[in-house]
Design an enzyme around this catalytic site. Structure first.
Site, mmCIF file in Angstrom:
data_model
loop_
_atom_site.group_PDB
_atom_site.id
_atom_site.type_symbol
_atom_site.label_atom_id
_atom_site.label_comp_id
_atom_site.label_asym_id
_atom_site.label_seq_id
_atom_site.Cartn_x
_atom_site.Cartn_y
_atom_site.Cartn_z
ATOM 1 C CG ASP A 148 -1.507 1.328 1.591
ATOM 2 O OD1 ASP A 148 -2.048 1.730 0.648
ATOM 3 O OD2 ASP A 148 -1.372 1.778 2.667
ATOM 4 C CG ASP B 276 -1.635 7.379 0.703
ATOM 5 O OD1 ASP B 276 -0.673 8.439 0.323
ATOM 6 O OD2 ASP B 276 -2.797 7.617 -0.005
#
Lengths: 113, 402
Positions: free
Chosen positions: B187, B189
């Site tokens: 991922d 963020d």
């Protein structure tokens, strides 16, 4: 040092032969050197020591050729400084042998520690 | 007549040639070696050998006689146990799981609590390996969970222990796939970068507070992801590409991220990023980290300004899982060999689709859904969960310096 090896091998043979170990049984051999003494201990829970062995009735001198037992212990005692067969109340059977370092060095061998 | 086995455990001072002396006695007597394991700590050896001595009462005696005398002469202690072959085969069927513990330094009290939790769930610690090179910051405990009634419950208690002691952990099957992962999907963020991209964009657009509130609700899973995303993007309408560029520049990499990706690539892993954020922020990251794949939501741009709308399919939780699967398919890598790393509720499907899912950060919901949980704000901990050891890392460091 050779004396310890011969006595150890004799002790292992002796214990195995008399204990009649079977499935699930356990044999423990410990070898330690604390800087002063070499100690070999053999533990198992096989057939107990005969009374004449733990009471010291046999095994101090080499028995006559027709004697049923006592040769192994006598041989170990000739090689080591202390040989103690011991029977615990919980079924544990111990053979403890000690050789003092001073006596090893005096025999002209080197220590293995 | 059933075969008998003798399990011989030897311990004592190690020295070169010792194994040769011990096994020579077995070879001379014609015994068959069934299994062998050895470990040394400093100069102290622990060697276990399982020997098939064949049928009958006499062969075990012959073995003990041979090995006992040799071992005592070598200064070793011996523990020998006679086992029926059928019993040994029952004991040999084990369901093994690797429990990896990462910490600043493993306290003995933590080991004690950990071992107690494991024991209470009828799991047995089979082996313990130090993974870190010089300290106990990463240790593998291999557990036999054959008799564990509820593995999920064990994991839940381990996570609770992690909360109270500050350790990070991974619990995964100790099988062929454990150390043969080939693709790592991150991922972005709050995982690869230390912060939320949309918050930085919002700051540029002067909508910081309004967007941050929606982000928090979405990441906690309290707000429908798609709805929250569209509402936040709408707030960015009119932001220039220069503003987007400034926001991208401001987003720092998570500590350890650069080094971790570099090491993964050096070890031959394919590395990808799948973001529920935006392509204009992820693309610079793809170039900087030389990622093999990168996917994110596409911001619509018109005359150098954001329109406040998205183009194409939304990368939400289900979308992330689908992208992970499609990257794996494209790379021809089975999902068992894929690792997913993420921090948010929208990462859960992706982490569960991967063979190994690693939760990064403190969110409880995702920590419980993943097999590994790293709370420490340094991504390099994931390398230990992949089975990379401190020694491996040192070799790579030396190679790079050479």
């Amino acid at each position: 040092m050779e004396a310890i090896e011969i006595a150890s091998m004799e002790a292992v043979e002796n214990v195995i032969d008399h204990s009649k170990l079977g499935s699930g049984d356990r044999l423990q051999l410990e070898s330690t050197f604390d800087g002063r003494d070499f100690v070999v201990q053999i533990r198992d829970r096989g057939i107990p020591w005969p009374h004449e062995v733990t009471s010291g009735m046999v095994g101090h001198d080499m028995p006559p050729p027709d004697a049923p037992r006592g040769r192994g212990i006598a041989m170990m005692r000739a090689l080591m400084d202390e040989v103690t067969p011991w029977q615990g109340t919980d079924g544990e059977k111990v053979l403890r042998m000690v050789k003092h370092r001073a006596n090893v060095d005096a025999a002209g061998s080197s220590a293995h520690a | 007549m059933t075969h008998q086995l003798v399990l011989v455990s030897l311990s004592g001072p190690d020295r070169p040639g010792l194994l040769g002396d011990i096994t020579a006695t077995l070879a001379d007597a014609g015994f068959r070696l069934v299994d062998i394991q050895q470990a040394t700590l400093l100069d102290w050896l622990a060697l276990s050998i399982l020997v098939d001595v064949g049928p009958g009462a006499e062969p075990p005696t012959r073995l003990l006689r041979a090995i006992g005398g040799t071992a005592l002469a070598l200064g070793l202690s011996v523990d020998a146990r006679l086992i029926e072959a059928s019993e040994a085969s029952r004991l040999g069927r084990r369901d093994l799981w690797a429990l990896t513990i990462l910490s600043e330094g493993l306290e003995v009290a933590t080991v004690s609590r950990l071992a107690r939790v494991v024991g209470e769930h009828q799991a047995n610690i089979v082996t313990i390996h130090r993974l870190a090179e010089e300290d106990l910051s990463a240790v593998d405990f291999i557990l036999d969970v054959t008799n564990t009634p509820d593995l999920a419950e064990l994991k839940s208690e381990l996570l609770h222990l992690s909360d109270t002691t500050g350790i990070d952990l991974g619990l995964q099957p100790e099988d062929a796939f454990r150390k043969s992962k080939r693709l790592v999907v991150f991922d972005v963020d709050s995982t690869l970068v230390d912060g939320e991209g949309i918050d930085e964009l919002a700051r540029e657009a002067g909508k910081g507070e309004a967007v941050a509130a929606l982000t928090r609700q979405a990441m906690d899973g309290n707000l429908d992801f798609a709805d929250a995303l569209r509402r936040r993007v709408a707030l960015l309408e009119g932001l220039s590409l220069e503003g987007v560029h400034r926001a991208a520049e401001r987003l720092p990499l998570t500590p350890g991220a650069h080094q971790t990706v570099e090491i993964l690539k050096e070890l031959g892993y394919r590395v990808a990023a799948i973001s529920g954020g935006f392509d204009l922020l992820v693309e610079p990251l793809r170039r900087k980290l030389q990622l093999d794949h990168a996917y994110a939501n596409r911001l619509e741009v018109s005359s150098g300004l954001l329109t406040g709308r998205l183009i194409g399919d939304l990368v939400d939780g289900a979308g992330k899982a689908a992208l992970l699967q499609s990257i794996a398919a494209e790379e021809r890598i089975p999902l068992e060999q894929v690792v997913g790393v993420g921090d948010g509720a929208n990462d859960i499907p992706m982490l569960q689709a991967a063979g190994l899912g690693i939760a990064f950060g403190r969110r409880d919901k995702i920590r419980r859904a993943a097999q590994g949980a790293i709370r420490k704000q340094d991504l390099s901990g994931i390398l230990y969960l992949l089975g990379v050891t401190g020694r491996d890392l040192a070799v790579l460091r030396r190679r790079r310096q050479a």
